[in-house]
Design a protein around this motif. Sequence first.
Motif, short mmCIF file in Angstrom:
data_model
loop_
_atom_site.label_atom_id
_atom_site.label_comp_id
_atom_site.label_asym_id
_atom_site.label_seq_id
_atom_site.Cartn_x
_atom_site.Cartn_y
_atom_site.Cartn_z
N LEU A 67 3.97 -9.23 5.02
CA LEU A 67 4.01 -9.35 3.56
C LEU A 67 2.65 -8.97 2.96
O LEU A 67 2.57 -8.30 1.93
CB LEU A 67 4.38 -10.78 3.15
N LEU A 68 1.59 -9.38 3.63
CA LEU A 68 0.25 -9.07 3.12
C LEU A 68 -0.05 -7.58 3.20
O LEU A 68 -0.73 -7.03 2.34
CB LEU A 68 -0.80 -9.88 3.89
N LYS A 69 0.51 -6.94 4.22
CA LYS A 69 0.32 -5.49 4.32
C LYS A 69 0.99 -4.81 3.10
O LYS A 69 0.44 -3.87 2.53
CB LYS A 69 0.92 -4.98 5.63
N THR A 70 2.15 -5.32 2.72
CA THR A 70 2.82 -4.77 1.53
C THR A 70 1.94 -4.95 0.30
O THR A 70 1.74 -4.02 -0.49
CB THR A 70 4.17 -5.50 1.30
N VAL A 71 1.40 -6.18 0.13
CA VAL A 71 0.63 -6.47 -1.09
C VAL A 71 -0.68 -5.68 -1.13
O VAL A 71 -1.06 -5.11 -2.15
CB VAL A 71 0.31 -7.99 -1.17
N LEU A 72 -1.37 -5.66 0.00
CA LEU A 72 -2.74 -5.12 0.00
C LEU A 72 -2.82 -3.63 0.30
O LEU A 72 -3.81 -2.99 -0.04
CB LEU A 72 -3.61 -5.90 0.99
N LEU A 73 -1.77 -3.10 0.97
CA LEU A 73 -1.86 -1.68 1.35
C LEU A 73 -0.66 -0.87 0.83
O LEU A 73 -0.81 -0.07 -0.09
CB LEU A 73 -1.96 -1.57 2.88
N GLU A 75 2.02 -1.31 -0.98
CA GLU A 75 2.43 -1.32 -2.40
C GLU A 75 1.29 -1.84 -3.27
O GLU A 75 1.52 -2.50 -4.28
CB GLU A 75 3.66 -2.23 -2.57
N SER A 76 0.07 -1.54 -2.85
CA SER A 76 -1.07 -2.15 -3.55
C SER A 76 -1.12 -1.77 -5.03
O SER A 76 -1.64 -2.51 -5.86
CB SER A 76 -2.39 -1.81 -2.85
N ASP A 77 -0.53 -0.58 -5.36
CA ASP A 77 -0.56 -0.18 -6.77
C ASP A 77 0.39 -1.01 -7.64
O ASP A 77 0.36 -0.92 -8.86
CB ASP A 77 -0.24 1.32 -6.90
N PRO A 403 -7.20 -0.77 0.44
CA PRO A 403 -8.25 0.00 -0.25
C PRO A 403 -9.35 -0.87 -0.85
O PRO A 403 -10.47 -0.41 -1.02
CB PRO A 403 -7.49 0.74 -1.36
N ARG A 404 -9.05 -2.15 -1.17
CA ARG A 404 -10.07 -3.01 -1.76
C ARG A 404 -10.81 -3.83 -0.69
O ARG A 404 -11.46 -4.83 -1.01
CB ARG A 404 -9.44 -3.96 -2.79
N ILE A 405 -10.73 -3.40 0.55
CA ILE A 405 -11.45 -4.11 1.61
C ILE A 405 -12.94 -4.12 1.27
O ILE A 405 -13.44 -3.22 0.59
CB ILE A 405 -11.21 -3.41 2.98
#
Length: 458
Positions: A67-73, A75-77, A403-405
């Motif tokens: 789920l976090l991969k979806t949020v942060l990578l 589907e991050s937009d 991208p916001r790492i």
Amino acid sequence: MAAIVGSTPTFVPPHVVPPARAIKGLALIAGFLRNPLEIVPQDAYEQDYVAFNGLGPRFAWVTGPDLLKTVLLDESDKFSKSVQIEFFGPLLGQGILTSEGADWRWQRQVAAPMFRRQDLLSFVPVFVSATHRLLDRWRRSPAGTPQRIEADMTEVTFDIICATLLPSSDATVGLALEASADRLQRSAMWRQLYVTAHMPKWVPQPGARRIRAAVRALRASVGALLTERRRALSQPDDLIRRLMAAHDPVTGASMNDEQLIDNLLTFYLAGHETTSKALTWTLYLLACSPQWTVALTEEIAEVTGGKPVSSDHIDKLVLTQQVIKECMRLYPPVPTTSRQAIGDVRLGEHLIKAGTSIAIPIYAMHRHQKRWRHPNAFDPTRFSPMNEGDISRYQYMPFGAGPRICIGMAFAMIEITSILATILQQAKLALADVHAPLPVARITLHPKGGMPLRVWVP
Ligand code: HEM
């Protein structure tokens, strides 16, 4: 070299005991103000997604890696950083941490070349000399004196950020910055609660005046730094110069003073407070774990041959970095972050409505019962070269992901390794008393009651 592999982890350092189920009402507010980690329910340590309606209209704790991969990578937009922007905006304006879209992208591109690993390694002598100054000060105290490790680590990492990324010849700028940053952290909890719970702007905020004063003082100090740089005859090739020279590729505009201050403050604050907390907790865990201290001391002696730590040594300090990573698992310097859904979006089996706040409790993810054996135990073997591959990218993320790492990740790892190795070359540390510091989430993860440790430097 002593290698500790497959040891049974027996040491369980202080941790927050989560409430069995989500708390609400006044208890929630009181818990949040005391320590936001106290309101993260047990379910968040056991499940991947926990919806909650006690903090604003739509809210969920998300700790599952997919789920976090979806949020942060992936589907991050579709997610924004609106809560972070509202919280930090008055201080950091629209700098790299608090902007989005094209506005963020060009600022990140301007700053990125300053964070190339190969270039960062050239800072190692600066990291080492800042640590030597601290060791000299400790040496002047009677052997075994309890030192205020949390404050000492802030001092070292602050010296370093000033000397590396944002040099100034005026020492008072640094002191003013440090004092205002400290005031800000102490008054920030009410503001964080108001922003998280989407309180209307007219509701009075305790501490708001103090925060405004601290923000004004911080911005004025950085403004003074800029003026000083504009007057200087020669300009070193550092972050300040690059930011001053940068142009937005779309509009062609360069940064005005407000934008420059936004970014300089962002790097000042993001770049030392986090690193200092990582070091504080690492020294605590080592003071509690004599066998790991011995193993690290041996590794450091073997790799450095007793010479000052240099750039060639960093990658060879394998056990040292294992310990640092495990410390940041148990005590992530940034304990929580968040995103907000811009529109309706699917997250695994959950349909997230526009406006939903996704709370990402990094602290709880790092102790998730489905993903970590003995989650609360200190066990650096988890990060041995043999075991580390089993850890998913989105189950361990002290530096965030996508991208916001964190742009300063390599900087921080090199810095922490250099400082820790230099301290262990010369000093011995032990617990000062029976004080067991509970982790408390302010903006970064603090030890409640500070971190007194006895220090011997022959
Ligand atoms: C142990 C040390 C550090 C930790 C644990 C840490 C953690 C983080 C985390 C978790 C984020 C992402 C937040 C999010 O996605 O919501 C972040 C972003 C950021 N960090 Fe760090 N950080 C550390 C050190 C540093 C250093 C040394 C610098 C600069 C010298 C720095 C500068 C930044 C900046 C500018 C961002 C925003 C990046 C962007 O949005 O593009 N950090 N950090």
